[in-house]
Every structure is written in structure tokens, then in C-alpha cells.
Write an enzyme that holds these catalytic residues in place. Sequence first.
Site, PDB file in Angstrom:
ATOM      1  N   THR A  88     -70.297  60.654 122.116  1.00  0.00           N
ATOM      2  CA  THR A  88     -69.891  61.310 123.361  1.00  0.00           C
ATOM      3  C   THR A  88     -69.369  62.720 123.087  1.00  0.00           C
ATOM      4  O   THR A  88     -69.720  63.672 123.776  1.00  0.00           O
ATOM      5  CB  THR A  88     -68.811  60.468 124.081  1.00  0.00           C
ATOM      6  OG1 THR A  88     -69.317  59.146 124.251  1.00  0.00           O
ATOM      7  CG2 THR A  88     -68.483  61.043 125.435  1.00  0.00           C
TER       8      THR A  88
ATOM      9  N   LYS B 218     -46.963  63.994 117.976  1.00  0.00           N
ATOM     10  CA  LYS B 218     -45.542  64.354 118.003  1.00  0.00           C
ATOM     11  C   LYS B 218     -44.861  63.808 119.254  1.00  0.00           C
ATOM     12  O   LYS B 218     -43.702  64.103 119.510  1.00  0.00           O
ATOM     13  CB  LYS B 218     -45.402  65.880 117.983  1.00  0.00           C
ATOM     14  CG  LYS B 218     -45.997  66.535 116.760  1.00  0.00           C
ATOM     15  CD  LYS B 218     -45.994  68.059 116.923  1.00  0.00           C
ATOM     16  CE  LYS B 218     -46.812  68.724 115.829  1.00  0.00           C
ATOM     17  NZ  LYS B 218     -47.116  70.117 116.148  1.00  0.00           N
TER      18      LYS B 218
END
Lengths: 305, 142
Positions: free
Chosen positions: A52, A80
Site C-alpha cells: 500500500t 515519544k
Amino acid sequence: MKNLIDIMQLSTDELQELIDRAMDIIANPAKYAEACHGKKLATLFFEPSTRTRLSFEAAMYELGGNVIGFSEANSSSAAKGESVADTVRTVGCYADIIAMRHPKEGAPLVATRTAGVPVVNAGDGGHNHPTQTLADLLTIYREKGGFENLTFGLCGDLKFGRTVHSLISAMSRYKGVKFVLISPEELRVPRYIITDLLEPKHIPYAEVTSLEAAMPDLDILYMTRVQRERFFNEADYMRLKDTYILTPDKLRAAKKDLAILHPLPRVNEISVAVDDDPRACYFKQVLNGKYMRMALILKLLEVNV
Amino acid sequence: MIIGQIKDGIVLDHITAGRGMDIYRILGLDKLDCTVAMIKNADSVKKGKKDIIKIGQVIDLDFTVLGYIDPGITVNIIQDGKLAKREHLSLPERVTDIIHCKNPRCITSTEQELRHEFRLVDREKKLYRCIYCESPAPKVVD
């Protein structure tokens, strides 16, 4: 249309418009070579994908545009702890359009609220995968000349297979369509597909477990992979993964003009010996996916060629 | 049993019998200082039995929450001993942060700031689905 999150956002007329555009791209590729010059596509893939992502990137390059992005969550700020909304808000400052894959269902919808640029859902968990459906539809159109009066066999993991849910939704709008849903008991389509979609529209369907018994009736056979990543329990995956394996032997009972589709990647569910059969369309599907993504990018960016 | 009329306040009528205490709890009526009367299993021409709640003070009510929990409720606002306003509730098109999506694969399971939104997809079946993952809504009150 500003975003594409669910294939059902597209009317049948809009689908036909994309198919017509894709057919024109196939016939006249040079006409589109600079159509997106100066535009950037961001591919935000929080979950691994080969086909994809590369298809979106190839589509943008063939339109003369550029591509930025990341291919796994670990290489983005998501690692993070950044929210989807903040990530796409940032990326929206750099790119003209975003293609996003995310393991959590609904993440691309969240992205549309802050991106400021068109967002395309490139797969959200087991939920939606509209551009795969666009690839499926162009393949069916090119193989069958249209969408009406077809008997669809969908085989394998119908529970977690997002491509299956999107394809059933899209095809349920055409006349004379029938569905044969072939799966183990544990991997049947979610109940709402039956109660909210097929039954209200009086669309004929059968839930069966035998691929062999269903084979002679089918115009389209859509095979799917049992996806390891959708199981919480490895033992269940191991037990179900090889339930259906399509072989040349099993195809003897099939129609001469059957079209075999598969969203890929395959593991064991289609024997490589089937690849040379003229009815095998799954690699054509890959190519068709790129053309439909080109057509979609042009539409979302409102580029007139 | 006689429960006096209220001068200024709210009467929640036509509550499905047995659901009154749930509504009392969900609306936080136990925290009010005013008079609150909870009538269970009152006779009802329409429903046979019903619950009624009388609140001796006009308070802000979230009609969306009430409509979702029990869409047959009638809300009567009483001012100076007279009926000032009557609202017949119905199922709201959307409910936000009343119920939470239980699907572990839903984006709401990891993004804590997201509001939990459900939309009504089938009024007859009273069916709501999460706008993100389309999972059916868990029932607030069974």
C-alpha cells in the site's frame, strides 16, 4: 470529497468517475506525468506495509509529485507518545495530501480533524481499507465489464479482513449481486454486516464453510489471508491459518471466466501453481491499485487534467 | 401515598418502571440539597407502571443523556406552581462521553484526550455505533 476514510463516502457515480479517470490514465499515461508537479504526498505508516505504501508513493511519482513520510511508528514521534492529531497537524504543514495507515481503528478519522489537507485512510486496524477496495473494483470492472449480476465468493478471514467488509459494502449497491461467505465458524463476517447491510437490502447471501462446494457458482473469488496480527491468541491463529488453500485442483469446478482476487500479501492460501492460471488476477489488482490511487490523488487535490 | 406539588422544579415523568434509581444516580440527584422525590411503580395509563422523579429546584439537565437512557421520559419544568415547559425526549442522534467504547482496537483506547462519540444508526433497534471503529455501544442501563 475532502478525505477518503470509508469507501461508502463515495457514491456509485463518484466511483465510476474514479474508474473512468483510472482507465484514462492507463490509456494516456504521458498526459498525467506532470499533473501533480510541485505537490507532496505524506505517507504516514504507523504499521508496516509494503504494497500500500509503495503503491501510494509510485502513484504520486507517476503524477510528477514528491513523497515524504515514515514507514513505521518507531521512526515517528508516535514513539515519544505524540497524539495522532498533533502528528498530522504537523505533517499538514509540509504536505498537500496525507495517506495514513494506523493499527487503531478510527485513527484516520481523527486525523481529518486537524490535518488541514486531504487525508486518505490507507488501512486502520481491522476496520476500513478503502483504497484496496478501489483496486478491487477496478479489477472487477476490467475483468467483468461492470458490477451487476455477479456472484461473489469471499473466502478466508471474513471477521478481521477489513478489505472484505469494505468490498461487501461497496458491492452491495449494485443490482443482482449475491454473496457466498466462505469461512471457518470463528472467522465469519461480523454480524452487523449481515443485519445492517445485507438483510435490509434483501441481498442474497450464504454463509458456508466449504470452498469446493461453493466454487461452481462463483463469478469472483476473493481470497484472503488469515492475519496473524489480528489475533490476541497465537494458538487460534495456528489452528485457522491454513483452513483454505486454493489449488489448480480446486479450480477445476470453477467457471472458465472466474476472476480470482486477493488483496495480498498471500501466505499459503493460494498455491503458487495457480499464478499461471489466466483466471488469477491478484497481481493485476496490484497494478490497478496504483492507477486508482492516482485517480484518487487527482480528485482530492482537485487537479484538472 | 401523597407527595406534594412543587412550586419551582422539575418533574421527570413516564420513566420506564424500574429505571428511576438509575436515572437518579446518573443525574447525580443525591448531591442536591433540595427536596427530591423518587416514586417507583406508579400507575400509568400508557405504560401500566412508571417511575417519576420530582426535583424541588430547577437544575440544568442534560436532555441528551436522559434521551439516551430512557427516550420515553417527559420533562416538565414547573415555575410558580404551573407547568412552564414540557419536553418529550427522544433518542439523540449523537451521544458524547456518556458511554465509552470497549473495543481494544479503537483509537479511543489509546488516545486519552479523544471524546467518546457514538451515533444513532438504527432508531428502531436503539442501536448506536462508535464514530471511530463502528463498534456497537455498550448499554448504559440494561
